[in-house]
Design a protein around this motif. Structure first.
Motif, PDB file in Angstrom:
ATOM      1  N   ASP A   1       0.848  -1.192   0.000  1.00 56.95           N
ATOM      2  CA  ASP A   1       0.000   0.000   0.000  1.00 56.95           C
ATOM      3  C   ASP A   1       0.886   1.244   0.000  1.00 56.95           C
TER       4      ASP A   1
ATOM      5  N   ALA B   1       0.235   3.061  14.863  1.00 57.39           N
ATOM      6  CA  ALA B   1      -0.911   2.207  14.523  1.00 57.39           C
ATOM      7  C   ALA B   1      -1.044   2.054  13.010  1.00 57.39           C
ATOM      8  N   LYS B   2      -0.759   3.133  12.260  1.00 63.48           N
ATOM      9  CA  LYS B   2      -0.841   3.047  10.804  1.00 63.48           C
ATOM     10  C   LYS B   2       0.265   2.158  10.234  1.00 63.48           C
TER      11      LYS B   2
ATOM     12  N   CYS C   1       1.418  -0.428  11.699  1.00 64.19           N
ATOM     13  CA  CYS C   1       0.898  -1.781  11.944  1.00 64.19           C
ATOM     14  C   CYS C   1      -0.012  -2.223  10.803  1.00 64.19           C
ATOM     15  N   LYS C   2      -0.924  -1.346  10.411  1.00 67.69           N
ATOM     16  CA  LYS C   2      -1.871  -1.673   9.339  1.00 67.69           C
ATOM     17  C   LYS C   2      -1.149  -1.864   8.014  1.00 67.69           C
ATOM     18  N   ALA C   3      -0.154  -1.014   7.754  1.00 63.22           N
ATOM     19  CA  ALA C   3       0.537  -1.064   6.470  1.00 63.22           C
ATOM     20  C   ALA C   3       1.357  -2.340   6.296  1.00 63.22           C
TER      21      ALA C   3
ATOM     22  N   LEU D   1       0.945  -5.235   7.889  1.00 63.05           N
ATOM     23  CA  LEU D   1       0.238  -6.456   8.258  1.00 63.05           C
ATOM     24  C   LEU D   1       0.246  -7.530   7.172  1.00 63.05           C
TER      25      LEU D   1
ATOM     26  N   HIS E   1       0.030  -4.119  18.679  1.00 65.41           N
ATOM     27  CA  HIS E   1      -1.346  -3.690  18.487  1.00 65.41           C
ATOM     28  C   HIS E   1      -2.307  -4.877  18.449  1.00 65.41           C
TER      29      HIS E   1
ATOM     30  N   LEU F   1      -4.848  -5.248  16.554  1.00 66.06           N
ATOM     31  CA  LEU F   1      -5.112  -5.630  15.170  1.00 66.06           C
ATOM     32  C   LEU F   1      -4.093  -6.660  14.695  1.00 66.06           C
ATOM     33  N   MET F   2      -2.819  -6.411  14.949  1.00 63.44           N
ATOM     34  CA  MET F   2      -1.770  -7.339  14.532  1.00 63.44           C
ATOM     35  C   MET F   2      -1.910  -8.679  15.246  1.00 63.44           C
TER      36      MET F   2
ATOM     37  N   GLU G   1      -4.992 -10.617  13.799  1.00 61.23           N
ATOM     38  CA  GLU G   1      -4.786 -11.140  12.452  1.00 61.23           C
ATOM     39  C   GLU G   1      -3.817 -12.321  12.452  1.00 61.23           C
TER      40      GLU G   1
ATOM     41  N   GLU H   1       6.184  -6.485  15.141  1.00 65.91           N
ATOM     42  CA  GLU H   1       6.205  -5.034  15.308  1.00 65.91           C
ATOM     43  C   GLU H   1       7.383  -4.654  16.199  1.00 65.91           C
TER      44      GLU H   1
END
Length: 730
Positions: A451, A484-485, A487-489, A491, A515, A517-518, A521, A590
């Motif tokens: 991304d 946090a971003k 982490c999303k990127a 993942l 996080h 989220l991590m 997932e 992370e």
């Protein structure tokens, strides 16, 4: 014990309703057990007498191989006139059995095997079969015969192979050593290799790694590095490729998650030859191979999708590739996959072909066939021949009543190992080279973020928040949002890398994340993928939501349950008070900007009582991103705090650090460790310091930050600049 009726059948028990002949033909293990009983009585005695009478009459059961000790006793008491099946004739093995000849170093073994008996298992390597004592005696009477350790086969000198084979054909059906096996092993022993060019070797190769390079040279650059995970196969492959620099450029084929790892490793170990502009990481099929590049790195997936076009199958000038490296070569284990069809011809056509895999075969021996075909152009055995020789198979009925052969085990394993090691493979386990390994090896693993828009957004926000150079210095709301971003990127790339780790082997591992989220997932991924390995593997998860009272039970499960392969832990919730020494691999999905927290986390595995005296720690980092700035911040903080607390500077890279004993001596003598010089040797320089009293690391970091800010304030005032807010406060 089961009783028997007068007609020789079992009245009750395990074989109720079956007669003695049915049991003798179908249950070899029961017959072996019965023959071992010294005080048999009743029905068991009748069954044992039946077995002895059956052997004495020359009738041969299809499924029984009594213990050798029992047969030897009977053979010694059997008159010579009964040791043959007929007057003046040699006794023969039944038509549903075969003598199997297997290569074993400078010997070969002969064992009887049933064609229709119980399927072979990986432990035994063959199925048991009943052999009349006169035949077993005849085998042992052949010149040079000696019993093997398991007492189920006879071993003979390899020079006697032709004579023994002729005798075997008189006694029954024979499965000889395949001619292609003999030819390849003999050629491997005679092959004259190339001489290692010492000047091209990278510095600081460990002895076993140098041995690997020498093996590759002895195989003329066509080999399989089968070392266990964590022993530096990438370094050995690059060092071997550098020996054949005249055949460059090098094409590296690897899983997509490892492309950037290969680039970084090449720049690190081949820095005297390769620069950043010399390495092309191919990310799209529309790209062309750059003519000026020295290394091309491409994924299996992309190479397979391009196979019909053939763009990457040859160099830009249309000639075959000179050096091809295939990492995690178990990816080409099945002939019916697109990647195997694309990669094997590429490797066969290359002048040098280097395969790497800690698990070249995970399920069945026939997975080695494509890899051997890739490395040995002279191998002409079809996959069906290879499977028949090295896989135990059983017929199964599928939909429509069609019968198919299913692999249920391995056979002739000693011969296959000799074929591999005498031709292309070198393999070392960690336990074999423990004395050469550092106690802890940290490695930065670059991962790719697809991304690009999100990554640009993160970079922009980090610059607006506090400047790239200061990223990771403070834990404010802006930094928390950026973290946090990140982490999303990262993942998707993290999940892809973990999948690759699961494929590599069965070693237990700890995965740290921060996080939710991590953690969620990764946990979903493990729940889905681990059960697929066929061994009922599982994982545990410990984060802030898990009560303290329940954590010891989860830790015990990871430590003691062999099927529990992965521990997924929160960096902040599990940094202290947990011991997970069953793990030999620690992965940071992370990063966390406090080095003390990272060290505390990785110490869950590397501590007293560990079943692994050597631990590998991997940090998954997005290159040229705020994620990398966090890693650099950790690196700097680690050097600062270690200098204050320990009296010498230590980086996160434990591979390049000094041995602990030397560090102790250096600290006592006032000697600091300097950077490597151009020769690769580590210099030392005198440093004046006083070892401080024990102090909390957070206080040390606070003091160091205060010193830096004071210095910045002085520099600003000298230039007439106003102080920053933090400087004004201090």
């Amino acid at each position: 014990m089961a009783a028997a009726a007068s007609n020789g059948s079992f009245a009750f028990g395990k074989h109720k309703g079956k007669n003695f002949e049915e049991v003798a033909d179908s249950d070899a293990s029961y017959c072996e057990w019965a023959l071992k009983i010294d005080n048999a009585s009743g029905a068991l005695l009748q069954f044992v007498n039946f077995l002895h009478a059956r052997s004495g009459s020359g009738a041969i059961g299809a499924g029984v191989q009594p213990p050798l000790g029992a047969w030897r006793t009977e053979v010694e008491s059997t008159p010579p006139s009964r040791r043959a099946a007929g007057s003046g004739q040699v006794a023969r093995l039944s038509e549903d059995s075969v003598f199997v000849c297997e290569l074993a170093d400078d010997q070969f073994t002969v064992r009887p095997e049933s064609k229709n008996g119980p399927a072979a298992t990986a432990a035994s390597g063959f199925s048991s079969t009943y052999v009349p004592p006169e035949i077993w005696h005849a085998l042992g009477a052949l010149p040079g015969a000696t019993l093997t350790v398991n007492r189920r086969a006879w071993a003979f000198p390899l020079r006697s192979y032709a004579a023994v084979l002729a005798s075997l054909h008189q006694m029954g059906n024979v499965e000889p050593i395949p001619s292609w096996v003999k030819q390849l092993t003999e050629k491997g022993k005679r092959q004259a290799g190339d001489i290692v060019q010492e000047a091209r070797l990278p510095p600081n190769l460990l002895p076993y790694q140098l041995e690997g390079v020498r093996f590759g040279m002895s195989r003329l650059g066509r080999c399989l590095f089968g070392d266990e995970m964590g022993l530096g196969k990438t370094l050995q492959a690059l060092a071997l490729a550098d020996q054949y620099r005249e055949d460059w450029p090098v094409l590296v084929v690897c899983p997509s998650s490892l492309r950037w790892v290969w680039k970084e490793q090449a720049l690190q170990w081949l820095s005297h030859t390769v620069g950043a502009n010399d390495v092309q990481v191919i990310q799209k099929g529309s790209e062309d191979l750059q003519r000026q590049a020295k290394l091309w790195i491409i994924s299996y997936k992309l190479l397979a999708s391009d196979f019909s076009k053939g763009k990457f199958q040859k160099r830009p000038d249309g000639t075959p590739h000179g050096v091809v490296i295939a990492d995690e070569s178990h990816n080409i284990k099945e002939w019916n996959t697109a990647r195997t069809k694309a990669v094997v011809p590429l490797l066969r056509g290359a002048r040098r072909a280097i395969l790497l895999s800690g698990t070249p075969t995970r399920n069945s021996a026939d997975e080695l066939h494509p890899q051997l075909c890739a490395l040995i152009p002279d191998l002409h055995a079809k996959v069906t021949e290879f499977r028949s020789r090295y896989c135990a198979q059983q017929q199964h009925s599928i939909y429509g009543g069609r019968l198919v052969n299913k692999v249920v085990g391995a056979r002739n394993t000693a011969e296959l190992n000799q074929l591999l090691t005498s031709t292309v493979m070198i393999r070392r386990l960690k336990k074999d080279v423990l004395s050469q390994l550092p106690d802890k090896r940290r490695q930065k693993v670059p991962i790719e973020v697809c991304d690009a828009k999100l990554l640009r957004e993160i970079r922009k926000e980090s610059q607006e928040e506090s400047g790239v150079t200061a990223f990771g210095e403070a834990n404010n709301s802006g930094m928390t949002n950026i973290f946090a971003k990140i982490c999303k990127a990262k993942l998707p790339a993290v999940k892809e890398y973990i999948l690759e780790v699961l494929e590599r082997g069965d070693e237990k591992a700890i995965i740290f994340a921060h996080h939710k989220l991590m953690l969620d997932e990764i946990s979903d991924l493990l729940s889905k993928e681990l059960p697929k390995d066929g061994r009922g593997s599982s994982h545990i998860r410990i984060d802030g939501s898990v009560p303290q009272a329940k954590r010891p039970e989860l830790v015990k499960r990871f430590q003691e349950d062999a099927s529990c392969r992965i521990a997924l832990l929160s960096i902040t919730a599990c940094g202290e008070g947990i011991t997970m020494t069953a793990a030999g691999l620690v992965i940071f999905a992370e990063l966390f900007w406090v080095p003390g927290a990272v060290e505390q986390a990785e110490a869950r595995a590397h501590r007293i009582g560990s079943t692994h005296s050597k631990v590998v720690v991997e940090f998954l980092v997005v290159p040229n991103s705020p994620d990398e700035h966090i890693y650099n911040s950790l690196e700097r903080k680690k050097k600062d705090t270690s200098l204050v607390l320990d009296g010498f500077s230590e980086s996160l890279n434990a591979v390049a650090s000094e041995p602990s004993e030397r560090r102790k001596r250096s600290a006592a003598e006032g000697v600091g460790v300097g950077p490597p010089d151009t020769s690769g040797k580590r210099q030392t320089k005198k440093v004046k310091f006083e070892t401080p009293s024990p102090v909390d690391r957070s206080k040390v970091e606070f003091l160091l930050r205060a010193v830096r800010e004071s210095r910045q304030a002085l520099e600003a005032s000298s230039q007439g600049l106003p102080p920053t807010t933090s400087e004004a406060k201090s």
